[in-house]
Each structure stands twice: as C-alpha cells, then as structure tokens.
Design a protein around this motif. Structure first.
Motif, PDB file in Angstrom:
ATOM      1  N   ARG A 173       9.219   0.752   4.490  1.00 15.67           N
ATOM      2  CA  ARG A 173       8.742  -0.472   3.839  1.00 15.67           C
ATOM      3  C   ARG A 173       8.608  -0.266   2.329  1.00 15.67           C
ATOM      4  O   ARG A 173       8.936  -1.153   1.550  1.00 15.67           O
ATOM      5  N   GLN A 174       8.137   0.912   1.931  1.00 15.96           N
ATOM      6  CA  GLN A 174       8.020   1.178   0.506  1.00 15.96           C
ATOM      7  C   GLN A 174       9.401   1.193  -0.153  1.00 15.96           C
ATOM      8  O   GLN A 174       9.585   0.675  -1.264  1.00 15.96           O
TER       9      GLN A 174
ATOM     10  N   LEU B 238      10.410  -2.375  -0.549  1.00 15.35           N
ATOM     11  CA  LEU B 238       9.728  -3.027  -1.668  1.00 15.35           C
ATOM     12  C   LEU B 238      10.292  -2.562  -3.009  1.00 15.35           C
ATOM     13  O   LEU B 238      10.418  -3.367  -3.950  1.00 15.35           O
ATOM     14  N   ASP B 239      10.635  -1.287  -3.114  1.00 20.59           N
ATOM     15  CA  ASP B 239      11.247  -0.785  -4.351  1.00 20.59           C
ATOM     16  C   ASP B 239      12.595  -1.459  -4.584  1.00 20.59           C
ATOM     17  O   ASP B 239      12.919  -1.855  -5.716  1.00 20.59           O
TER      18      ASP B 239
ATOM     19  N   SER C 190      12.127  -5.047  -5.626  1.00 20.61           N
ATOM     20  CA  SER C 190      11.767  -5.120  -7.044  1.00 20.61           C
ATOM     21  C   SER C 190      12.998  -4.945  -7.926  1.00 20.61           C
ATOM     22  O   SER C 190      13.126  -5.595  -8.972  1.00 20.61           O
TER      23      SER C 190
ATOM     24  N   ASP D 284       9.321 -12.882  -0.091  1.00 25.66           N
ATOM     25  CA  ASP D 284       8.645 -11.645  -0.490  1.00 25.66           C
ATOM     26  C   ASP D 284       8.612 -11.486  -2.008  1.00 25.66           C
ATOM     27  O   ASP D 284       7.599 -11.062  -2.577  1.00 25.66           O
ATOM     28  N   MET D 285       9.708 -11.837  -2.697  1.00 27.07           N
ATOM     29  CA  MET D 285       9.726 -11.740  -4.159  1.00 27.07           C
ATOM     30  C   MET D 285       8.700 -12.679  -4.777  1.00 27.07           C
ATOM     31  O   MET D 285       8.045 -12.341  -5.767  1.00 27.07           O
ATOM     32  N   LYS D 286       8.543 -13.853  -4.172  1.00 27.14           N
ATOM     33  CA  LYS D 286       7.550 -14.802  -4.679  1.00 27.14           C
ATOM     34  C   LYS D 286       6.135 -14.341  -4.336  1.00 27.14           C
ATOM     35  O   LYS D 286       5.216 -14.432  -5.158  1.00 27.14           O
ATOM     36  N   ARG D 287       5.951 -13.812  -3.134  1.00 31.02           N
ATOM     37  CA  ARG D 287       4.620 -13.382  -2.697  1.00 31.02           C
ATOM     38  C   ARG D 287       4.096 -12.241  -3.566  1.00 31.02           C
ATOM     39  O   ARG D 287       2.904 -12.202  -3.882  1.00 31.02           O
ATOM     40  N   PHE D 288       4.977 -11.347  -3.964  1.00 27.52           N
ATOM     41  CA  PHE D 288       4.565 -10.216  -4.800  1.00 27.52           C
ATOM     42  C   PHE D 288       4.721 -10.511  -6.290  1.00 27.52           C
ATOM     43  O   PHE D 288       4.562  -9.613  -7.123  1.00 27.52           O
ATOM     44  N   GLU D 289       5.037 -11.767  -6.613  1.00 27.69           N
ATOM     45  CA  GLU D 289       5.142 -12.236  -8.000  1.00 27.69           C
ATOM     46  C   GLU D 289       6.093 -11.370  -8.822  1.00 27.69           C
ATOM     47  O   GLU D 289       5.789 -10.934  -9.939  1.00 27.69           O
ATOM     48  N   LEU D 290       7.276 -11.147  -8.256  1.00 30.05           N
ATOM     49  CA  LEU D 290       8.269 -10.315  -8.927  1.00 30.05           C
ATOM     50  C   LEU D 290       9.222 -11.126  -9.807  1.00 30.05           C
ATOM     51  O   LEU D 290       9.955 -10.549 -10.609  1.00 30.05           O
TER      52      LEU D 290
END
Length: 249
Positions: free
Chosen positions: A190-191, A194-195, A198, A224-230
């Motif tokens: 998962r990490q 996420l990397d 990003s 996911d990009m919106k949820r993590f404000e990327l």
C-alpha cells in the motif's frame, strides 16, 4: 540511401518493404486502404508511389501526403514514424538541404522531442543548430525548441509514473487477496501504491500548469488522489467512463 532523395522516396520504399514482408500485393493493400476510408489510394496510386516514377524534370509524379502516410502505417501495422525514419534499415535519410542526410536515429530523437534539431558539422557529426529563426535575434532556434518540446518530456514523465502506478496498484490488490488487508506485505504494498499515486499526481500537476490536456483515469486512483489532496486542480482530472470521448490513460 542518397541524400538527393526526398522523404516520399523513403516512405515509398518502406511501404513496399512492409507490404512484401506481409505477403500482400498492391491490390490487397489498396483494398485495405479503402476499408480504412482512403479509396483514393488505388492500385495505380500505390504503384506510382512505390516505383517513384519521375517526370521529365526528375520530380516524383506522386508524393506521399501526411494523411496517406498515416493510412499506410495503419494498413501495414507499422509505427508512422518508422515509415519515415526506418531505424536499422538505412544509414541516412534526407533532411533539409542545409543539414545534409542524417542517420534516422538522430532525426528520430528530434522528431520525438528528445534532442534539438541538428546539422552535420565539419567532422560529420550532428551539431545542435543554434541559428536564428527568420534572422530574428529574439528567436534562437535552440531556445524555441526547448520551450515547445517541453510537453514531450512531460508526457514521458507521465507515462513512466502511470506505468509505475499500474504495477504498484496490481501488487497491492494481489497482496490484499493473498495476505489480507492488515498483513505486513499488504501494508508495504500500500505504501508503494501511495508513493506511485503521488508520482502520477505530480506529473498531472505539471501537465495542468502547462495547460496540457489530461486523459481520464481509474475512479479509484482519482478518488485517492483527491482524498489525499495530491492534486493542484482536482477538477481537471477526469474519471474514465466507457463510451466517453476522453481516452483512458
């Protein structure tokens, strides 16, 4: 390959070469072109193109247009650029007279925005052309190339980030199914996901800044990009919907 030939001569020879490789004749190629919406590429037209018939002044009777090149490339299942710049087949292809004939790989890098336009220097090696366009001191050819070729570099970065995300996403899904959502392997996967997410977001932000059109992406990735404000401009990133005019990346 003689530098006195023009690009239509190169394309014509490659059309003949790939047609022969596929084992189809000119009539069959004409039928295939007609199916693709180019009925004007008849047997006679293809014959004139491939043979390079000249008029009394030595000019080709039949050049190859850009539209026709794309049709031939599709019909023969060949990358369009490879019809113009046949890597591994010839040592030089014609280019503007000032440059002289150059190796197709050199011109390939220019055509794809990897390297600036060049000409053959005194030692026969490609030299970056830093002349002025229209003799205007404000229009340095190399500087103009750097500006306008930037999208090609950005898209290469985007494609690399996209491929990395596809792989990371697949590994994460596999880890969840194989080890469970809370397993160590899954957390690591998962990490990595996420990397990679990003990384793609960074590429999309750069594309948005340059005003480039964006493709559509998996709903999960976009959410996911919106949820993590990327994303700098989340409204610019679309979700792929079947049947949409926006292509999926």
């Amino acid at each position: 390959m003689h530098c006195t030939e023009n690009m239509s001569d190169v394309v014509a020879e490659q059309i003949r070469r790939h047609r022969t490789r596929l084992g189809i004749n000119r009539e069959q190629l004409a039928e295939e072109c007609a199916r693709l919406g180019a009925p004007e590429l008849t047997y006679a037209a293809i014959t004139n193109i491939e043979t390079g018939r000249r008029d009394k002044a030595g000019k080709r009777r039949r050049e190859v247009t850009i539209d026709e090149l794309m049709t031939f490339a599709y019909a023969l299942s060949v990358p369009p650029l490879l019809l113009m710049l046949p890597l591994g087949s010839v040592d030089a292809v014609p280019s503007p007279a000032r440059w002289g004939g150059q190796h197709p790989r050199t011109l390939w890098k220019w055509a794809t925005g990897e390297e600036p336009p060049t000409f053959l220097g005194p030692e026969g090696r490609p030299v970056a052309d830093d002349s002025k366009i229209a003799d205007d001191d404000n229009l340095d050819r190399f500087e103009v190339w750097q500006q306008v070729s930037l999208p090609t570099e950005v898209y290469r970065s985007h494609d690399a980030a996209l491929n990395a995300l596809k792989k990371a996403s697949g590994r994460h899904d596999f880890a969840v199914e194989r080890h469970g959502a809370d397993a160590k392997q899954t957390r690591q996967a998962r990490q990595e996901y996420l990397d990679a997410l990003s990384g793609l977001a960074g590429a999309l932000n750069e594309m948005s800044t340059l005003g480039l059109r964006l493709s559509a992406y998996s709903r999960k990735w976009v959410d996911d990009m919106k949820r993590f404000e990327l994303l700098d401009r989340p409204e610019a990133v679309k979700v792929f919907e079947p049947g949409s005019r926006v292509g999926e990346a």
